[in-house]
Each structure stands twice: as C-alpha cells, then as structure tokens.
Design a protein around this motif. Structure first.
Motif, PDB file in Angstrom:
ATOM      1  N   LEU A  89       0.934  -1.099   0.091  1.00 32.98           N
ATOM      2  CA  LEU A  89       0.168  -0.219  -0.125  1.00 32.98           C
ATOM      3  C   LEU A  89       0.860   1.406  -0.075  1.00 32.98           C
ATOM      4  CD1 LEU A  89      -2.848  -0.896   2.664  1.00 32.98           C
ATOM      5  CD2 LEU A  89      -3.015  -0.691  -0.013  1.00 32.98           C
ATOM      6  N   GLU A  90       1.940   1.310   0.712  1.00 32.79           N
ATOM      7  CA  GLU A  90       2.779   2.202   0.944  1.00 32.79           C
ATOM      8  C   GLU A  90       3.630   2.702  -0.709  1.00 32.79           C
ATOM      9  OE1 GLU A  90       5.763   1.626   3.905  1.00 32.79           O
ATOM     10  OE2 GLU A  90       4.422   2.332   5.567  1.00 32.79           O
ATOM     11  N   ASP A  91       3.742   1.457  -1.394  1.00 33.71           N
ATOM     12  CA  ASP A  91       4.356   1.528  -2.674  1.00 33.71           C
ATOM     13  C   ASP A  91       3.148   2.492  -3.609  1.00 33.71           C
ATOM     14  OD1 ASP A  91       6.640   0.544  -2.030  1.00 33.71           O
ATOM     15  OD2 ASP A  91       6.007  -1.630  -3.054  1.00 33.71           O
ATOM     16  N   ALA A 162      -2.296   3.256   6.384  1.00 31.47           N
ATOM     17  CA  ALA A 162      -1.578   3.943   5.210  1.00 31.47           C
ATOM     18  C   ALA A 162      -2.352   5.312   4.710  1.00 31.47           C
ATOM     19  CB  ALA A 162      -1.738   2.869   3.933  1.00 31.47           C
ATOM     20  N   ALA A 163      -3.741   5.273   4.810  1.00 28.31           N
ATOM     21  CA  ALA A 163      -4.378   6.386   4.565  1.00 28.31           C
ATOM     22  C   ALA A 163      -3.918   7.834   5.516  1.00 28.31           C
ATOM     23  CB  ALA A 163      -5.941   6.265   4.420  1.00 28.31           C
ATOM     24  N   VAL A 164      -3.970   7.367   6.980  1.00 26.62           N
ATOM     25  CA  VAL A 164      -3.565   8.451   7.729  1.00 26.62           C
ATOM     26  C   VAL A 164      -2.295   9.070   7.413  1.00 26.62           C
ATOM     27  CG1 VAL A 164      -2.755   8.850  10.089  1.00 26.62           C
ATOM     28  CG2 VAL A 164      -4.814   7.375   9.690  1.00 26.62           C
ATOM     29  N   ALA A 165      -1.198   8.144   7.061  1.00 26.82           N
ATOM     30  CA  ALA A 165       0.131   8.619   6.631  1.00 26.82           C
ATOM     31  C   ALA A 165       0.019   9.473   5.569  1.00 26.82           C
ATOM     32  CB  ALA A 165       1.159   7.591   6.481  1.00 26.82           C
ATOM     33  N   VAL A 166      -0.860   9.577   4.441  1.00 23.15           N
ATOM     34  CA  VAL A 166      -0.936   9.898   3.226  1.00 23.15           C
ATOM     35  C   VAL A 166      -1.659  11.331   3.819  1.00 23.15           C
ATOM     36  CG1 VAL A 166      -2.236  10.316   1.215  1.00 23.15           C
ATOM     37  CG2 VAL A 166      -1.075   8.142   1.872  1.00 23.15           C
ATOM     38  N   ARG A 194       7.640   6.239   8.403  1.00 21.22           N
ATOM     39  CA  ARG A 194       8.585   5.632   9.506  1.00 21.22           C
ATOM     40  C   ARG A 194       8.131   5.793  10.948  1.00 21.22           C
ATOM     41  NH1 ARG A 194      12.284   8.836  11.807  1.00 21.22           N
ATOM     42  NH2 ARG A 194      12.455  10.389  10.069  1.00 21.22           N
ATOM     43  N   TYR A 195       7.582   7.112  10.988  1.00 19.88           N
ATOM     44  CA  TYR A 195       6.737   7.269  12.211  1.00 19.88           C
ATOM     45  C   TYR A 195       5.558   6.424  12.520  1.00 19.88           C
ATOM     46  CZ  TYR A 195       9.450  11.645  12.302  1.00 19.88           C
ATOM     47  OH  TYR A 195      10.296  12.753  12.467  1.00 19.88           O
ATOM     48  N   LEU A 196       4.881   5.866  11.565  1.00 21.68           N
ATOM     49  CA  LEU A 196       3.843   5.121  11.641  1.00 21.68           C
ATOM     50  C   LEU A 196       4.430   3.705  12.138  1.00 21.68           C
ATOM     51  CD1 LEU A 196       0.946   4.145  11.441  1.00 21.68           C
ATOM     52  CD2 LEU A 196       1.355   3.662   8.774  1.00 21.68           C
ATOM     53  N   GLY A 201       6.733  -0.294  17.389  1.00 21.11           N
ATOM     54  CA  GLY A 201       8.103  -0.871  17.842  1.00 21.11           C
ATOM     55  C   GLY A 201       8.266  -0.886  19.335  1.00 21.11           C
ATOM     56  N   PRO A 202       9.331  -1.404  19.667  1.00 17.38           N
ATOM     57  CA  PRO A 202       9.672  -1.363  21.435  1.00 17.38           C
ATOM     58  C   PRO A 202       9.278   0.116  22.111  1.00 17.38           C
ATOM     59  CG  PRO A 202      11.428  -2.256  20.249  1.00 17.38           C
ATOM     60  CD  PRO A 202      10.709  -1.432  19.109  1.00 17.38           C
TER      61      PRO A 202
END
Length: 203
Positions: A89-91, A162-166, A194-196, A201-202
C-alpha cells in the motif's frame, strides 16, 4: 486497448471534463451559488447525464485525475499475498505522491486547487470526507480479496493506517504551500511512514 478498457477510459475522461467545469465555477462563484444545471450546461451535457456520473454537485469537483487513476488501478491489480500488505500500500501511495510532482504536474495542481477551495467551502469538505469513506470501504474489500483474507480486519487496519500517513503528509505539504514555504512531499511521506511503523516498535 480493449473495448471495455476504452469505454472505461472515456467514462473517466467525461467525469474529468465535467469535474474541471465544476471546479472552475466553484472557484469563480462559490459552491452554494453554483447549480447542477449551470455545471451541465457549461460542460455541454444534460443534467440527466450529470447525475449519471455524480450524486451531487460537490462530488464533481473531487474526481481523481484520469492518468493518475489508471496508474493506481494498475498497481492495485498487482496486490497479492506475496509481500507485506502495508509495504504494498505504501508503494501505491508513493506512486500517487510522485505523480503529484510537488505540485508541478497537472494532477498536483488539481489537488492544490481542490484543497484550497475546501478551506473556504465546508460543503465540499463534508463531501470529500464522505467520498473518502466510500473509497476506503471499496479499497478494503478489494485488498481483502487480493490478499485472500477470510476476515477483512487486517485489510482495514492496513488501509486506514496507510491513509492516515498520506493524509497527514498532504496536509503538511499543502499547508506549507499555502504559507509560501517549501516542504518536500516525498520526504515528508517517508517520514510519516517511518513514524507510523515506529508506533509498533519497542517502548
């Protein structure tokens, strides 16, 4: 090009032509002061034809660019279970943002025009929110089929994330353009992705 594909392209072109007219009228005299009859007359179609393409006059200004829409369709057709869904989806979204060419391409200029109009037209903003929700639902169903999922929950999570990042990327980029600042669209999207991912992550 096959006959069905040619018909679909013609349909999208007609949508785009009507949309261009609607956008010009909205910019010139406002959404409330513009009627469907005016849009149809200026586009050289009947009001009945207008409503074959759009449920409302606001929807006419929210048509995707034809060439960009076709590029997205080709990428969506290649979705499959062979790679992580979020990566795929990012692609797709990276292809969309690349096509905007930082506002220099026809698709990029169209995006900025619509967004600037939305800042002063609450009805258009509401229509955009409703249309986005419909498109998300359609994309979730399509992704679930492509990924061969029995439950569409993973597809919905990935599509919404993915939509939020966009959306955040486009808001930051367009706001900066409106203020006369330069923000690199693709670099901002890379940061947003990256932030998403770091959210999971830990820590």
């Amino acid at each position: 090009m096959s006959e069905p594909a040619l018909r679909e392209r013609r349909r999208r072109q007609t949508e785009r032509e009507i949309g261009d007219v609607a956008l010009e009228l909205f910019e010139r005299q406002g959404v409330d002061a513009t009627t469907v009859d005016e849009i149809a007359r200026a586009a050289g179609v009947s009001s009945r034809t207008f409503f074959r393409y759009f449920a409302t006059k606001e929807a006419a200004a929210l048509v995707p660019h034809v060439d960009l829409d076709e590029r997205v369709e080709r990428m969506l057709a290649e979705l499959g279970p062979g790679r992580p869904l979020l990566d795929q989806l990012e692609d797709v979204w990276r292809e969309v943002l690349t096509a905007f060419d930082d506002g220099r391409s026809e698709a990029g200029r169209l995006l900025l025009r619509v967004r600037r109009l939305m800042l002063t037209e609450p009805g258009l903003r509401q229509a955009a929110v409703a249309l986005d929700a419909e498109r998300v639902d359609e994309l979730v169903a399509r992704v679930a089929r492509a990924m061969q999922l029995d439950d569409d929950l993973p597809a919905r999570i990935a599509v919404e994330a993915a939509a939020v990042a966009v959306r955040v990327t486009l808001d930051r980029w367009a706001d900066a353009r409106d203020e006369g600042r330069r923000v690199d669209l693709l670099a901002t999207y890379a940061d947003a992705c990256r932030y998403l991912r770091e959210l999971g992550g830990p820590g």
